[in-house]
Design an enzyme around this catalytic site. Structure first.
Site, mmCIF file in Angstrom:
data_model
loop_
_atom_site.group_PDB
_atom_site.id
_atom_site.type_symbol
_atom_site.label_atom_id
_atom_site.label_comp_id
_atom_site.label_asym_id
_atom_site.label_seq_id
_atom_site.Cartn_x
_atom_site.Cartn_y
_atom_site.Cartn_z
ATOM 1 N N SER A 163 -23.642 42.877 -29.483
ATOM 2 C CA SER A 163 -23.865 42.453 -30.869
ATOM 3 C C SER A 163 -22.862 42.927 -31.908
ATOM 4 C CB SER A 163 -25.253 42.870 -31.323
ATOM 5 O OG SER A 163 -26.184 41.951 -30.853
ATOM 6 N N SER A 165 -25.817 39.914 -32.590
ATOM 7 C CA SER A 165 -26.777 39.878 -33.663
ATOM 8 C C SER A 165 -26.249 40.469 -34.976
ATOM 9 C CB SER A 165 -28.048 40.638 -33.265
ATOM 10 O OG SER A 165 -27.748 42.011 -33.074
ATOM 11 N N LYS A 217 -25.631 46.611 -41.542
ATOM 12 C CA LYS A 217 -26.619 45.685 -40.976
ATOM 13 C C LYS A 217 -28.009 46.113 -41.457
ATOM 14 C CE LYS A 217 -27.656 44.024 -36.228
ATOM 15 N NZ LYS A 217 -27.267 44.215 -34.808
HETATM 16 N N1 GLN Z 1 -27.211 38.848 -27.557
HETATM 17 C C1 GLN Z 1 -27.850 39.940 -26.893
HETATM 18 C C2 GLN Z 1 -29.340 39.807 -27.024
HETATM 19 O O1 GLN Z 1 -29.775 38.855 -27.557
HETATM 20 C C3 GLN Z 1 -27.352 41.232 -27.444
HETATM 21 C C4 GLN Z 1 -28.032 41.631 -28.681
HETATM 22 C C5 GLN Z 1 -27.543 42.953 -29.210
HETATM 23 O O2 GLN Z 1 -26.548 43.501 -28.752
HETATM 24 N N2 GLN Z 1 -28.300 43.510 -30.130
HETATM 25 O O3 GLN Z 1 -30.070 40.645 -26.606
#
Ligand code: GLN
Length: 485
Positions: free
Chosen positions: A177, A153, A78
């Protein structure tokens, strides 16, 4: 050659026997990326030259019999992991040209084990999102249906594995994520216990929740990747100094006699019927495999989303204060003084979702509101943590859905952030509790979209989750399918 049906250990056999070389395998990956990424947008940066050089070195090592766990295996990370000499953008304009002077510890570990890093993967900006739509590098598409989101994400990390662009990837999981995109893309993703994996060199979003996790095509590869990245790091004060078990060694232990809990708060009315059906079938499979299924309760589940978004935004507003046009990334300055430069840089550099979170987080931390919001959220977090502690006195593992619906259409929720936040309901509590959890394929919706199963374990019981996941994977064939790109 397709490596889709092969595990890393099987690829290694081919590399050892000379049937395959790492250069050939890496070239195949690069070709596959060229052929598919126009439709997926999983990569922000592809490092063709670096990858081929690393592959050639790997081939020499293989020839000399110096094989390590990932020698010659094409992987990607990532774009939140710092990499020496290759930019780390976090999918943000503000870091568009940022090149880190050092590798993240997890990247160093991949390199030490001989991995070939093919590139940096697309994501929601600063890991804020659940759909891969909040990226300055453009929306990521789901390989199973390119009109749908891949989840987020770690959107590119999941899409790239599902599409066979690389063998395995790293993502980060602050509120789901790693698990949610893995679920939406039909691959395997692991969120380790907070402290299990070093976060050094990983751009911070919400530091009390962030954790690094692997995404792979099958449970065995996920176990291998976790073994490579796990362990204490003196450079990360939150990493925990406890031994890392050999996750591969006891993978085949099975689940006979294990107590698996079904938290009743996770089997709610709004659950998509296809997901309910797939998860019910998974429960039946575990019964057949000899596990004891017990209904349990995590009574504070309802407060998780509110609690998470307060804490995550508060921590984000503090972490992102460092992007001020002085030390990192871009600067915008039309000569209106220092404050003007800060304002212009941050206005131009951050996307809408990041700005929304910085503002809400700053509000929650401001004097007069701190007690009512941030402090209260911390107290609720303790209650949620207690829920898990209590439930793990009764059961070994918990089994739940990963997401309330399969992958949704691109654009469906962009104007409704609250609805988007609610889609994290099943993944967020584990981050708040700091424990470990995994997502693995357990079926398909009527529309042919992958569905994921979540297994949650006690803190540092990663091995137990992997054993249960492996048993399920062997008893079913959900992980064998690949999208017809
Ligand atoms: N979808 C969650 C958020 O928007 C989790 C994001 C993540 O785990 N980085 O914060």
């Amino acid at each position: 050659m397709t490596f889709h049906d092969l595990t890393i250990q099987e690829i290694h056999q081919k590399l050892r026997s000379g049937e395959l070389t790492s250069v050939k395998l890496t070239q195949d990956c690069l070709e596959r990326i060229k052929a598919t990424d126009g439709r997926l947008n999983a990569f922000i940066t592809v490092c063709e030259d670096e990858a081929l050089t690393a592959a050639a070195v790997a081939d020499q090592q293989l020839a000399a019999g110096h094989e390590k766990l990932l020698t010659g295996i094409p992987v990607a990370v990532k774009d939140i992991f710092n990499t020496l000499d290759v930019r780390t953008t976090c999918a943000s304009k503000i870091l568009d040209n940022y090149v880190s002077p050092y590798d993240a510890t997890t990247v160093t570990k991949l390199r030490e084990q001989g991995a070939v890093i093919v590139g940096k993967l697309n994501m929601d900006e600063f890991a804020m999102g659940s759909s891969g739509e909040n990226s300055a590098a453009g929306v990521v598409h789901n390989p199973w249906d390119t009109e749908r989101v891949p989840g987020g994400s770690s959107s590119g990390s999941a899409a790239a594995v599902a599409a066979g662009q690389v063998v395995a990837t790293l993502g980060t999981d602050t509120g789901g994520s790693v698990r949610q995109p893995a679920s939406h893309c039909g691959v395997v993703g692991f969120k380790p216990t907070y402290g299990r994996v070093s976060r050094y060199g990983v751009v911070a979003f919400a530091s009390s929740l962030d954790q690094v996790g692997p995404i792979a095509g099958n449970v065995e590869d996920c176990a291998l990747m976790l073994g490579v990245i796990a362990g204490y790091d003196p450079a990360d004060s939150t990493s925990v100094d406890c031994p890392v078990p050999d996750y591969l060694k006891n993978l085949k232990t099975g689940v006979a006699g294990k107590k698996i809990g079904l938290p009743k708060e996770y089997f709610i009315a709004g659950l998509d019927p296809d997901i309910k059906k797939a998860v019910d079938a998974a429960i039946a499979t575990y019964r057949k495999l000899g596990a004891e299924i017990i209904e349990v309760s995590l009574p504070h589940t309802d407060y998780s989303v509110a609690c998470y978004y307060l804490i995550a935004m508060a921590e984000a507003s503090s972490n992102l204060a460092r992007y001020d046009g002085v030390r990192f990334g871009m600067r915008q300055d039309t000569g209106e003084g220092l404050i003007g430069m800060y304002q212009q840089t941050r206005t131009a550099g951050f996307g809408d979702e990041v700005k929304r979170r910085i503002m809400l987080g700053t509000y929650a931390l401001s004097s007069g509101y701190y007690d009512a919001y941030y402090l209260k959220a911390q107290k609720v977090r303790t209650l949620i943590r207690e829920d898990f502690r209590t439930v793990f006195e009764q059961v070994d593992l918990l089994l739940t859905p990963v997401a309330p619906t399969p992958a949704f259409k691109i654009g469906k929720m962009v104007d409704d952030p609250l609805q988007m936040y609610l889609s994290d309901i099943f993944t967020i509590p584990t981050n708040l509790a700091g424990t470990c959890a995994m997502s693995l394929p357990c079926g398909f919706s009527g529309e042919g979209l992958p569905i994921g199963l979540q297994l949650i374990g006690k803190p540092f019981a990663e091995a137990e989750i992997l054993q249960a996941a492996y048993a399920f994977e062997q008893a079913t064939d959900w992980s064998d399918r690949a999208p017809g790109l």
